[in-house]
Motif scaffolding. Structure first.
Motif, short mmCIF file in Angstrom:
data_model
loop_
_atom_site.label_atom_id
_atom_site.label_comp_id
_atom_site.label_asym_id
_atom_site.label_seq_id
_atom_site.Cartn_x
_atom_site.Cartn_y
_atom_site.Cartn_z
N GLY A 169 -21.53 11.01 7.56
CA GLY A 169 -22.60 12.31 7.23
C GLY A 169 -22.18 13.02 6.84
O GLY A 169 -20.60 13.64 6.23
N TYR A 170 -23.08 14.54 6.84
CA TYR A 170 -22.57 16.15 6.16
C TYR A 170 -23.23 17.03 6.86
O TYR A 170 -24.16 17.07 8.20
N LEU A 171 -22.57 17.93 7.38
CA LEU A 171 -23.16 19.20 7.83
C LEU A 171 -23.15 20.31 6.75
O LEU A 171 -22.13 20.36 5.77
N VAL A 172 -24.12 20.89 5.94
CA VAL A 172 -23.98 22.16 5.08
C VAL A 172 -23.71 22.51 6.12
O VAL A 172 -24.45 24.17 5.93
N ARG A 173 -22.66 24.06 5.68
CA ARG A 173 -22.67 24.77 6.70
C ARG A 173 -23.22 26.35 6.41
O ARG A 173 -23.40 27.15 6.85
N ALA A 174 -22.79 26.77 4.67
CA ALA A 174 -24.11 27.79 3.92
C ALA A 174 -24.18 27.05 2.16
O ALA A 174 -23.16 26.25 1.70
N TYR A 175 -25.48 27.46 2.19
CA TYR A 175 -25.80 27.59 0.95
C TYR A 175 -26.86 28.35 0.54
O TYR A 175 -27.26 29.71 0.83
N THR A 176 -25.83 28.98 -1.54
CA THR A 176 -27.08 29.06 -1.79
C THR A 176 -27.42 28.57 -3.48
O THR A 176 -26.63 28.22 -3.50
N ASP A 177 -27.71 29.28 -4.26
CA ASP A 177 -28.16 29.26 -5.57
C ASP A 177 -26.75 28.79 -6.48
O ASP A 177 -27.22 28.04 -7.47
N THR A 178 -25.95 29.13 -6.03
CA THR A 178 -24.55 29.24 -6.79
C THR A 178 -23.07 28.63 -5.98
O THR A 178 -22.61 28.31 -6.56
N GLU A 179 -23.46 28.27 -4.34
CA GLU A 179 -22.16 28.57 -4.01
C GLU A 179 -23.05 27.60 -2.61
O GLU A 179 -23.24 27.67 -1.79
N ALA A 180 -22.01 26.84 -2.40
CA ALA A 180 -22.25 25.66 -1.44
C ALA A 180 -20.89 25.42 0.31
O ALA A 180 -20.07 25.01 -0.63
N GLN A 181 -20.85 25.50 1.65
CA GLN A 181 -19.57 25.27 1.42
C GLN A 181 -20.45 23.74 3.05
O GLN A 181 -21.32 23.78 3.69
N VAL A 182 -19.56 23.37 2.75
CA VAL A 182 -19.93 21.23 3.29
C VAL A 182 -19.01 20.85 3.67
O VAL A 182 -17.80 20.92 3.93
N GLN A 183 -19.25 20.70 5.15
CA GLN A 183 -18.29 19.53 5.76
C GLN A 183 -18.80 17.57 5.88
O GLN A 183 -19.97 17.66 5.88
N THR A 184 -18.21 17.30 5.41
CA THR A 184 -17.94 16.22 5.14
C THR A 184 -17.02 14.79 6.37
O THR A 184 -15.88 15.30 6.58
N TYR A 185 -17.75 14.45 7.64
CA TYR A 185 -17.16 13.33 8.70
C TYR A 185 -16.87 11.98 7.89
O TYR A 185 -18.08 11.55 7.54
N SER A 186 -16.35 11.62 8.28
CA SER A 186 -16.12 10.00 7.78
C SER A 186 -15.15 9.39 8.96
O SER A 186 -14.33 10.04 10.14
N THR A 187 -14.95 8.08 9.82
CA THR A 187 -14.39 7.33 10.26
C THR A 187 -13.63 6.13 9.39
O THR A 187 -13.63 5.80 8.89
N TYR A 188 -12.06 5.93 10.43
CA TYR A 188 -11.39 5.07 9.50
C TYR A 188 -11.04 3.69 10.50
O TYR A 188 -11.86 3.88 12.18
N PRO A 189 -10.88 2.68 10.28
CA PRO A 189 -10.56 1.29 10.64
C PRO A 189 -9.73 1.55 12.64
O PRO A 189 -10.24 0.61 13.02
N ASP A 190 -9.58 2.29 12.72
CA ASP A 190 -8.47 3.08 13.71
C ASP A 190 -9.15 4.44 15.02
O ASP A 190 -9.22 4.15 15.97
N ARG A 191 -10.19 4.21 13.97
CA ARG A 191 -11.78 4.87 14.90
C ARG A 191 -11.51 6.63 15.37
O ARG A 191 -11.82 6.36 15.86
N SER A 192 -10.58 6.56 14.75
CA SER A 192 -10.06 7.84 14.34
C SER A 192 -11.47 8.87 13.49
O SER A 192 -12.11 7.98 12.28
N ILE A 193 -11.68 9.97 13.47
CA ILE A 193 -12.84 10.46 12.68
C ILE A 193 -11.94 12.21 12.18
O ILE A 193 -11.43 12.62 12.50
N THR A 194 -12.89 11.63 10.61
CA THR A 194 -12.26 13.32 9.89
C THR A 194 -12.85 14.26 9.71
O THR A 194 -14.12 13.73 9.92
#
Length: 214
Positions: free
Chosen positions: A147-172
């Motif tokens: 999933g994701y979080l939108v940290r900041a948003y305007t009509d011209t720019e956005a900062q997005v954080q994407t969360y992912s997991t791996y087979p070893d159960r680590s998360i980034t």
């Protein structure tokens, strides 16, 4: 001659896979989370942050989210036509970071031209990418996007954080910035890379916009 690079075992969801890969490999998943949360709410209306009609499409071994807010057009390695909205920006950021990271030798240049904003950052990435070779999809170590979080948003720019997991159960957590151009959202790469955009985290935030798979 370009150095052949296997995708297998890499933390591939990163804006700067070519330049940050040494940092990621050295730490296992990237930098360690400091625990600070400087997120700026993109909207007080939660419904504006949730994709509608969510489905999935695989590219180079990685499942990517597709929704009513975009992408509405996928041609080979290129995904485009995202809404000018927080959800559209988030989906554009996810597609751009993944596709620029895992596009094979015959497709990475077109991904850069179509999905990354022009500038020194793109030029530096292209120069570095030309030095390696990617010929196979991600396999048993392919990440799963949570999933994701939108940290900041305007009509011209956005900062997005994407969360992912791996087979070893680590998360980034991968942090990316997209800007609105004449042809839609484009990933903006920094002129200079001072730190890895990928951070290892212990858990996923409670307020993440989840991207469930069937």
């Amino acid at each position: 001659m370009p150095q052949k690079l296997s995708i297998r075992g890499r933390r591939t969801i990163t804006v700067w896979i070519v330049l940050a890969i040494a940092t990621i490999a050295a730490t296992g998943c990237g930098d360690t989370d400091s625990g600070e949360d400087q997120r700026v709410p993109a909207s007080t209306d939660v419904t504006q942050l949730i994709p509608k009609g969510l489905s999935w499409r695989t590219y180079q071994g990685i499942d990517l989210p597709v929704a009513a807010q975009g992408p509405r057009l996928i041609e080979g390695a290129i995904a485009s036509d995202f809404d000018r909205s927080p959800v559209g920006a988030a989906l554009a950021a996810i597609h751009a970071t993944v596709r620029m990271s895992v596009a094979p030798d015959g497709q990475w240049a077109s991904v850069g031209q179509s999905m990354i904003a022009p500038g020194r950052g793109r030029d530096t990435w292209a120069t570095a990418r030309a030095q390696i070779s990617i010929t196979t999809p991600a396999t048993d170590m392919a990440p799963r996007i949570l999933g994701y979080l939108v940290r900041a948003y305007t009509d011209t720019e956005a900062q997005v954080q994407t969360y992912s997991t791996y087979p070893d159960r680590s998360i980034t957590r991968n942090t990316a910035t997209v800007i609105w151009a004449t042809d839609g959202w484009r990933l903006r790469l920094p002129d200079a890379v001072t730190e890895s955009p990928v951070t290892a985290v212990d858990s996923v935030p409670n307020d993440i916009v989840a991207l469930p798979k069937p």
